[in-house]
Design an enzyme around this catalytic site. Structure first.
Site, PDB file in Angstrom:
ATOM      1  N   ASP A   1       3.575   9.333  -1.207  1.00 53.72           N
ATOM      2  CA  ASP A   1       2.388   8.590  -0.767  1.00 53.72           C
ATOM      3  C   ASP A   1       2.179   7.414  -1.713  1.00 53.72           C
ATOM      4  O   ASP A   1       2.400   7.552  -2.920  1.00 53.72           O
ATOM      5  CB  ASP A   1       1.154   9.503  -0.824  1.00 53.72           C
ATOM      6  CG  ASP A   1       0.210   9.303   0.346  1.00 53.72           C
ATOM      7  OD1 ASP A   1       0.128   8.163   0.840  1.00 53.72           O
ATOM      8  OD2 ASP A   1      -0.450  10.279   0.759  1.00 53.72           O
TER       9      ASP A   1
ATOM     10  N   HIS B   1       0.810  -1.225   0.000  1.00 52.52           N
ATOM     11  CA  HIS B   1       0.000   0.000   0.000  1.00 52.52           C
ATOM     12  C   HIS B   1       0.841   1.271   0.000  1.00 52.52           C
ATOM     13  O   HIS B   1       0.321   2.357  -0.226  1.00 52.52           O
ATOM     14  CB  HIS B   1      -0.961   0.002   1.196  1.00 52.52           C
ATOM     15  CG  HIS B   1      -2.058  -0.996   1.038  1.00 52.52           C
ATOM     16  ND1 HIS B   1      -3.289  -0.663   0.529  1.00 52.52           N
ATOM     17  CD2 HIS B   1      -2.096  -2.326   1.258  1.00 52.52           C
ATOM     18  CE1 HIS B   1      -4.046  -1.742   0.465  1.00 52.52           C
ATOM     19  NE2 HIS B   1      -3.334  -2.771   0.902  1.00 52.52           N
TER      20      HIS B   1
END
Ligand code: GDG
Length: 457
Positions: A364, A156
């Site tokens: 991110d 992730h």
């Protein structure tokens, strides 16, 4: 039909899943959470010792099986190697990265404990889908126990550039362990390229043109399956939220000013100090907008036991005071800063009200806030997304105003550009972005990943 077994560090409490705070992995995996699915991992509770017998709870046709983490394991595995070493390094922040050999030893032990506790629950034809950086070694531990099921893994967070990945003392062991999986998924092409580059640099193994790697006779396929949201459901939630009293109170409090919004976990990767500096620069460089804008930053507390996170909070408290001290008027406060979790329903309404969504992480994996902001807009009068080039979401949202979050002046310019953007341009950008958010959805993510896990990719 084979059963899907999801393995993640934190397993949500089934009661929370139905509640207003529902979010995170459960939203991304909603399509995979079909009746019969088993979800295994840490309960979020701590005990004296890590427990070996999972507690099973049935809810909504799913089985949730959890173990508790021992206090010492929590510190070394979770706060230590996972969040003090892997988290900053994978976000390409080597100066924030600490390494302690003893913590890594505990990380390995806990990954083995996860595998050992899961083993008795497994059936021969289960498809196993492991999530994220805390569990890089679980597949290899399962293989060592004789598990031959198809195993997939999804990262992730970003995968770092090979030259940074090599900093990690157990770089080779972790990569070799990851290659016990049949499928490894990433949010972006860049992450996959970094991973394949690291496999080449560290293990000396090249990948085929279709991104498969053969290690000790076992073939692993690296795939790109970006996570998404259920855009239509989020739009509906935002429309409902805009009718709520709380949203109306927010709109009244703006007194006709434009709202700019940021929503993040309070984490140093999200770039909040630089974002506050950029807002300050904007107020300084564009005096004509003073009094006409209000910036609301929601910063949900996170990992508060870690010193670096406490230091971040203090830094932001200080910057907030400096900005509001310098620019406030008796009837205008430029920055509203909330360090608590706000319900998802309220956030949806705030997004819809906001003329600018400011999403500027330094790095991110994906960033779902960017997608939520797009889905929440009113197509007749949409706001503008200002998005960091270094969020995975930027790869799929080229019509946002893409910025380098390290360039304070550029972010200040983008805020100005968003505020003065004509309606027509806002609409055309929004139509394109919404189409992309609807296509790169949570269900597309689940379908693409599980198809690859089935061997259909
Ligand atoms: C990791 C990766 C990747 C935030 N504050 C509140 C709140 N939120 C919700 C947002 C959004 C979610 O939390 C945050 O998701 P992100 O994707 O932005 O970031 P991470 O938590 O760091 O997630 C990330 C993700 O995994 C999925 O793969 O995209 O890159 O770092 O849904 O709305 N929700 C509520 N109150 C808050 O105060 N209710």
């Amino acid at each position: 039909m084979a059963r899907l077994v999801i393995v993640s560090n934190r397993v949500p409490d089934p009661a929370e899943l139905a509640g207003p705070r529902a979010g995170g992995l459960a939203v991304g995996l909603a399509d995979a959470l079909t009746p019969g699915t088993l979800w295994f991992g840490w309960s979020g509770s701590r005990a004296k010792q890590t427990t070996s017998e999972p507690v099973c709870v049935e809810s909504g046709g799913l089985t949730y099986a959890t173990i508790d983490l021992g206090d010492a394991d929590y510190r070394a595995f979770y706060l230590g190697f996972s969040n003090g070493t892997l988290w900053p390094l994978f976000h390409m922040m080597p100066s924030f990265t600490a390494f302690d050999r003893a913590e890594y030893a505990v990380y390995r032990v806990v990954n083995h404990a996860f595998a050992a506790a899961l083993l008795p629950l497994l059936r021969p034809d289960d498809l196993i889908w492991i999530h994220d950086y805390q569990l890089l070694g679980v597949a290899a531990a399962l293989r060592a126990q004789g598990v031959t099921n198809r195993i997939g893994f999804f990262l992730h967070i970003p995968f770092p550039a090979p030259a940074l990945y090599e900093i990690l003392p157990p770089a080779a062991e972790l990569l070799a362990g990851m290659l016990a999986q049949d499928v490894i998924g990433f949010h972006t092409e860049r992450d996959r390229a970094h991973f394949l580059g690291a496999v080449n640099a560290v293990l000396g193994i090249g990948a085929t043109a279709d991104s498969t790697i053969t290690h000790e006779g076992h073939v692993t396929q690296a795939i790109v399956t970006p996570i998404g949201i259920d855009a239509d459901a989020f739009t509906a939630q935002a429309i409902r939220a805009s009718r709520r009293v709380a949203t109306k109170r927010m709109i009244d409090s703006l007194a006709g000013r434009a709202l700019m919004i940021g929503v993040d976990r309070l984490d140093y990767t999200k770039g909040l100090p630089a974002r506050f500096d950029a807002y300050s620069r904007f107020l300084s460089n564009y005096p004509e907008h003073r009094r006409h804008i209000s910036f609301l930053q929601v910063a949900a507390p996170s990992r508060e036991e870690v010193d670096r996170y406490r230091a971040l909070r203090e830094e932001l408290d200080h910057k907030t005071g400096a900005i509001n001290g310098a620019y406030s008027d008796f009837d205008w406060v430029p920055l509203r800063y909330m360090t608590r979790t706000v319900s998802r329903a309220l956030i949806a309404g705030f997004y819809r009200t906001a003329r600018i969504g400011l999403v500027t992480p330094l790095r991110d994996g994906m960033n779902l806030v960017a997608k939520e902001y797009v889905a929440a807009q009113n197509p007749a009068d949409p706001g503008v997304l200002v998005l960091s080039r270094f969020a995975g979401a930027a790869a799929g949202l080229p019509e946002a105003l893409l910025v380098n979050p390290f360039d304070i002046d550029a972010v200040a310019e983008a805020i100005n550009a968003a505020l003065v953007m004509p309606l027509e341009e806002r609409q055309s950008r929004h139509v394109a972005l919404l189409g992309r958010v609807r296509a790169e959805s949570a269900s597309a993510y689940c379908q693409a990943f599980t198809a690859a896990l089935w061997g259909e990719h």
